[in-house]
Scaffold this motif. Structure first.
Motif, PDB file in Angstrom:
ATOM      1  N   ASP A  42      -0.386   0.229  16.386  1.00 28.88           N
ATOM      2  CA  ASP A  42      -0.429   0.046  17.686  1.00 28.88           C
ATOM      3  C   ASP A  42      -0.763   1.126  18.305  1.00 28.88           C
ATOM      4  N   ARG A  43      -2.155   1.703  18.642  1.00 28.35           N
ATOM      5  CA  ARG A  43      -2.066   2.838  19.173  1.00 28.35           C
ATOM      6  C   ARG A  43      -1.886   3.033  20.656  1.00 28.35           C
ATOM      7  N   GLY A  44      -1.508   2.061  21.167  1.00 26.44           N
ATOM      8  CA  GLY A  44      -1.060   1.950  22.633  1.00 26.44           C
ATOM      9  C   GLY A  44       0.575   2.313  22.746  1.00 26.44           C
ATOM     10  N   ALA A  45       1.263   2.200  21.815  1.00 25.98           N
ATOM     11  CA  ALA A  45       2.720   2.574  21.694  1.00 25.98           C
ATOM     12  C   ALA A  45       2.582   3.935  21.440  1.00 25.98           C
ATOM     13  N   ASN A  46       3.780   4.663  22.006  1.00 21.50           N
ATOM     14  CA  ASN A  46       4.023   5.995  21.636  1.00 21.50           C
ATOM     15  C   ASN A  46       4.768   6.304  20.599  1.00 21.50           C
ATOM     16  N   ALA A  47       4.440   6.840  19.448  1.00 22.83           N
ATOM     17  CA  ALA A  47       4.840   6.949  18.133  1.00 22.83           C
ATOM     18  C   ALA A  47       6.431   7.948  18.177  1.00 22.83           C
ATOM     19  N   CYS A  48       6.594   8.547  19.214  1.00 27.38           N
ATOM     20  CA  CYS A  48       7.681   9.530  19.291  1.00 27.38           C
ATOM     21  C   CYS A  48       8.813   8.693  19.963  1.00 27.38           C
ATOM     22  N   THR A  49       8.578   7.592  20.772  1.00 24.38           N
ATOM     23  CA  THR A  49       9.668   6.696  21.202  1.00 24.38           C
ATOM     24  C   THR A  49       9.961   5.499  20.767  1.00 24.38           C
ATOM     25  N   ASN A  50       8.791   4.874  20.051  1.00 22.52           N
ATOM     26  CA  ASN A  50       8.926   3.527  19.198  1.00 22.52           C
ATOM     27  C   ASN A  50       8.023   3.480  17.993  1.00 22.52           C
ATOM     28  N   PHE A  51       8.437   4.423  16.818  1.00 26.09           N
ATOM     29  CA  PHE A  51       7.549   4.456  15.882  1.00 26.09           C
ATOM     30  C   PHE A  51       7.545   3.028  15.107  1.00 26.09           C
ATOM     31  N   GLN A  53       7.245   0.278  16.455  1.00 27.29           N
ATOM     32  CA  GLN A  53       6.199  -0.449  17.223  1.00 27.29           C
ATOM     33  C   GLN A  53       4.676   0.095  16.847  1.00 27.29           C
ATOM     34  N   PHE A  54       4.738   1.414  16.939  1.00 31.16           N
ATOM     35  CA  PHE A  54       3.307   2.312  16.641  1.00 31.16           C
ATOM     36  C   PHE A  54       2.745   1.945  15.238  1.00 31.16           C
TER      37      PHE A  54
END
Length: 89
Positions: A42-51, A53-54
């Motif tokens: 999920d490129r819309g999710a921030n990998a640093c805050t919600n990995f 979901q990403f």
């Protein structure tokens, strides 16, 4: 003798590698790659805050949990496909 062993091993590996590239047919069908699919991200999710979901967001969007099941995953997809195939037999 000790110097000859690495040379022979390298020659054997080189011969095997060249033989494998020669046996590949240009008309052979490509097998699906095993492992991680980039479409599951999920490129819309921030990998640093919600990995989570990403990493799984794309798969979760394309494979919602059916109402009849309490959980759903890759093995559930395989199981359902196998059950459908067995019913046709």
């Amino acid at each position: 003798m000790r110097r000859l062993v690495p040379v022979i091993a390298t020659a054997i590996l080189a011969a095997c590698a060249s033989q494998q590239t020669q046996t590949k047919s240009p008309t052979a069908t490509a097998l699906p790659s095993a492992g991680f699919s980039l479409s599951n991200l999920d490129r819309g999710a921030n990998a640093c805050t919600n990995f989570y979901q990403f990493a799984n967001g794309g798969w979760l969007k394309s494979n919602p949990i059916p109402a009849a099941y309490s959980r759903w995953g890759n093995f559930s997809v395989v199981e359902t496909a196998n059950l459908e195939k067995m019913h046709t037999i």
